[in-house]
Write an enzyme that holds these catalytic residues in place. Structure first.
Site, PDB file in Angstrom:
ATOM      1  N   HIS A  12      46.107  12.741  73.371  1.00  0.00           N
ATOM      2  CA  HIS A  12      46.912  11.532  73.228  1.00  0.00           C
ATOM      3  C   HIS A  12      47.004  11.148  71.760  1.00  0.00           C
ATOM      4  O   HIS A  12      46.221  11.612  70.928  1.00  0.00           O
ATOM      5  CB  HIS A  12      46.298  10.394  74.042  1.00  0.00           C
ATOM      6  CG  HIS A  12      46.482  10.569  75.509  1.00  0.00           C
ATOM      7  ND1 HIS A  12      45.588  10.108  76.423  1.00  0.00           N
ATOM      8  CD2 HIS A  12      47.471  11.167  76.218  1.00  0.00           C
ATOM      9  CE1 HIS A  12      46.006  10.405  77.647  1.00  0.00           C
ATOM     10  NE2 HIS A  12      47.142  11.059  77.538  1.00  0.00           N
ATOM     11  N   LYS A  16      44.790  12.662  68.533  1.00  0.00           N
ATOM     12  CA  LYS A  16      45.363  13.864  67.914  1.00  0.00           C
ATOM     13  C   LYS A  16      44.579  14.301  66.674  1.00  0.00           C
ATOM     14  O   LYS A  16      44.327  15.492  66.482  1.00  0.00           O
ATOM     15  CB  LYS A  16      46.834  13.657  67.589  1.00  0.00           C
ATOM     16  CG  LYS A  16      47.696  13.656  68.847  1.00  0.00           C
ATOM     17  CD  LYS A  16      49.151  13.690  68.517  1.00  0.00           C
ATOM     18  CE  LYS A  16      50.054  13.480  69.702  1.00  0.00           C
ATOM     19  NZ  LYS A  16      49.701  14.046  70.968  1.00  0.00           N
ATOM     20  N   THR A  38      50.647  20.702  74.392  1.00  0.00           N
ATOM     21  CA  THR A  38      51.772  19.792  74.476  1.00  0.00           C
ATOM     22  C   THR A  38      52.412  19.758  73.082  1.00  0.00           C
ATOM     23  O   THR A  38      51.774  20.095  72.079  1.00  0.00           O
ATOM     24  CB  THR A  38      51.331  18.392  74.941  1.00  0.00           C
ATOM     25  OG1 THR A  38      50.174  17.995  74.212  1.00  0.00           O
ATOM     26  CG2 THR A  38      51.027  18.385  76.439  1.00  0.00           C
ATOM     27  N   GLY A  39      53.675  19.363  73.022  1.00  0.00           N
ATOM     28  CA  GLY A  39      54.493  19.545  71.830  1.00  0.00           C
ATOM     29  C   GLY A  39      53.944  19.040  70.524  1.00  0.00           C
ATOM     30  O   GLY A  39      53.789  19.807  69.565  1.00  0.00           O
ATOM     31  N   THR A  40      53.672  17.771  70.431  1.00  0.00           N
ATOM     32  CA  THR A  40      53.226  17.196  69.163  1.00  0.00           C
ATOM     33  C   THR A  40      51.856  17.727  68.776  1.00  0.00           C
ATOM     34  O   THR A  40      51.626  18.099  67.622  1.00  0.00           O
ATOM     35  CB  THR A  40      53.210  15.658  69.244  1.00  0.00           C
ATOM     36  OG1 THR A  40      54.468  15.210  69.737  1.00  0.00           O
ATOM     37  CG2 THR A  40      52.938  15.036  67.890  1.00  0.00           C
ATOM     38  N   THR A  41      50.957  17.792  69.744  1.00  0.00           N
ATOM     39  CA  THR A  41      49.606  18.309  69.476  1.00  0.00           C
ATOM     40  C   THR A  41      49.691  19.738  68.966  1.00  0.00           C
ATOM     41  O   THR A  41      49.045  20.100  67.969  1.00  0.00           O
ATOM     42  CB  THR A  41      48.744  18.229  70.750  1.00  0.00           C
ATOM     43  OG1 THR A  41      48.653  16.861  71.162  1.00  0.00           O
ATOM     44  CG2 THR A  41      47.352  18.782  70.513  1.00  0.00           C
ATOM     45  N   SER A  63      56.442  17.405  74.731  1.00  0.00           N
ATOM     46  CA  SER A  63      55.420  16.392  74.497  1.00  0.00           C
ATOM     47  C   SER A  63      54.959  15.865  75.862  1.00  0.00           C
ATOM     48  O   SER A  63      55.681  15.985  76.857  1.00  0.00           O
ATOM     49  CB  SER A  63      55.960  15.261  73.625  1.00  0.00           C
ATOM     50  OG  SER A  63      56.906  14.496  74.351  1.00  0.00           O
ATOM     51  N   GLY A  64      53.779  15.293  75.902  1.00  0.00           N
ATOM     52  CA  GLY A  64      53.229  14.800  77.167  1.00  0.00           C
ATOM     53  C   GLY A  64      54.160  13.869  77.924  1.00  0.00           C
ATOM     54  O   GLY A  64      54.473  14.112  79.098  1.00  0.00           O
ATOM     55  N   ASP A  69      52.577  17.540  79.982  1.00  0.00           N
ATOM     56  CA  ASP A  69      51.400  17.542  80.866  1.00  0.00           C
ATOM     57  C   ASP A  69      51.746  18.223  82.185  1.00  0.00           C
ATOM     58  O   ASP A  69      50.957  19.011  82.718  1.00  0.00           O
ATOM     59  CB  ASP A  69      50.921  16.112  81.151  1.00  0.00           C
ATOM     60  CG  ASP A  69      50.453  15.374  79.903  1.00  0.00           C
ATOM     61  OD1 ASP A  69      50.061  16.040  78.925  1.00  0.00           O
ATOM     62  OD2 ASP A  69      50.480  14.133  79.924  1.00  0.00           O
ATOM     63  N   ASP A  89      43.008   9.242  75.446  1.00  0.00           N
ATOM     64  CA  ASP A  89      42.810   7.912  74.848  1.00  0.00           C
ATOM     65  C   ASP A  89      42.471   6.963  75.987  1.00  0.00           C
ATOM     66  O   ASP A  89      43.349   6.505  76.709  1.00  0.00           O
ATOM     67  CB  ASP A  89      44.086   7.471  74.126  1.00  0.00           C
ATOM     68  CG  ASP A  89      43.964   6.077  73.527  1.00  0.00           C
ATOM     69  OD1 ASP A  89      42.911   5.422  73.692  1.00  0.00           O
ATOM     70  OD2 ASP A  89      44.942   5.625  72.909  1.00  0.00           O
ATOM     71  N   HIS A  96      52.798   7.648  80.879  1.00  0.00           N
ATOM     72  CA  HIS A  96      52.911   8.799  81.784  1.00  0.00           C
ATOM     73  C   HIS A  96      51.580   9.069  82.502  1.00  0.00           C
ATOM     74  O   HIS A  96      51.193  10.209  82.716  1.00  0.00           O
ATOM     75  CB  HIS A  96      53.396  10.030  81.019  1.00  0.00           C
ATOM     76  CG  HIS A  96      52.493  10.443  79.889  1.00  0.00           C
ATOM     77  ND1 HIS A  96      52.233   9.643  78.807  1.00  0.00           N
ATOM     78  CD2 HIS A  96      51.806  11.581  79.688  1.00  0.00           C
ATOM     79  CE1 HIS A  96      51.400  10.278  78.002  1.00  0.00           C
ATOM     80  NE2 HIS A  96      51.126  11.454  78.511  1.00  0.00           N
ATOM     81  N   ASP A  99      51.357  11.695  85.251  1.00  0.00           N
ATOM     82  CA  ASP A  99      51.299  13.086  84.799  1.00  0.00           C
ATOM     83  C   ASP A  99      49.893  13.458  84.336  1.00  0.00           C
ATOM     84  O   ASP A  99      49.421  14.579  84.568  1.00  0.00           O
ATOM     85  CB  ASP A  99      52.281  13.329  83.657  1.00  0.00           C
ATOM     86  CG  ASP A  99      53.731  13.224  84.075  1.00  0.00           C
ATOM     87  OD1 ASP A  99      54.003  13.361  85.284  1.00  0.00           O
ATOM     88  OD2 ASP A  99      54.582  13.005  83.200  1.00  0.00           O
ATOM     89  N   ARG A 105      43.852  16.435  88.063  1.00  0.00           N
ATOM     90  CA  ARG A 105      43.653  16.791  89.472  1.00  0.00           C
ATOM     91  C   ARG A 105      43.877  18.280  89.702  1.00  0.00           C
ATOM     92  O   ARG A 105      43.100  18.936  90.395  1.00  0.00           O
ATOM     93  CB  ARG A 105      44.596  15.976  90.364  1.00  0.00           C
ATOM     94  CG  ARG A 105      44.449  16.263  91.845  1.00  0.00           C
ATOM     95  CD  ARG A 105      45.336  15.327  92.680  1.00  0.00           C
ATOM     96  NE  ARG A 105      45.150  15.570  94.081  1.00  0.00           N
ATOM     97  CZ  ARG A 105      45.863  16.459  94.788  1.00  0.00           C
ATOM     98  NH1 ARG A 105      46.810  17.172  94.208  1.00  0.00           N
ATOM     99  NH2 ARG A 105      45.628  16.632  96.076  1.00  0.00           N
TER     100      ARG A 105
END
Length: 148
Positions: A12, A16, A38-41, A63-64, A69, A89, A96, A99, A105
């Site tokens: 999150h 990051k 995920t995209g930004t990470t 991105s999440g 996610d 976080d 989201h 997600d 899960r």
């Protein structure tokens, strides 16, 4: 480690910097495996690795909040992820959340180890079990508990 893993990395916004720091600290290990982020990470980790001259196989999803996610959760269901590191976080609400819970899960249901903090991630990547051919993870069992 002899086996090449596919490792999902998700963080999150407020985590990051911690994820990038963890990835740089573990770059020698991570550079030998496939990373799905995920995209930004993923973009941040890719830049940090490039700046340090580290070559790594990094695949960025959305991105999440835009479905990243969920994309990684689908990979878990298809048995394409060996390990997930998800720095959550816990201090701020996430738009989201559904997600996020779905990814957590699916990791639990499909027996994919998931680390949600740095120490658990360090312990998981340093496990000798990854290369132990005699180790077979036991499948999940769901049985009604009889309280007799």
């Amino acid at each position: 480690m002899n086996r090449q893993l596919t490792i999902a990395l998700v963080a999150h916004d407020q985590r990051k910097a911690d994820m990038v720091d963890w990835a740089k600290f573990n770059a020698e290990f991570l550079s030998h495996h496939k990373l799905v982020c995920t995209g930004t990470t993923g973009g941040l980790i890719r830049k940090a690795f490039e700046d340090a001259g580290i070559n790594a196989d990094i695949r960025c999803m959305n991105s999440g909040p835009m479905g990243g996610d969920a994309e990684i959760a689908a990979m878990v269901v298809r048995n394409e992820i060996d390990l997930a590191v998800f720095l959550i976080d816990d201090l701020n609400a996430q738009p989201h959340e559904a997600d996020i819970q779905m990814l957590l899960r699916q990791c639990r249901l499909h027996n994919v180890p998931i680390a949600c903090n740095r120490i658990s991630a360090d312990l998981m990547i340093s496990s000798n079990l990854w290369d132990d051919d005699s180790y077979t993870p036991q499948p999940q069992t769901y049985q009604k508990f009889d309280r007799k």
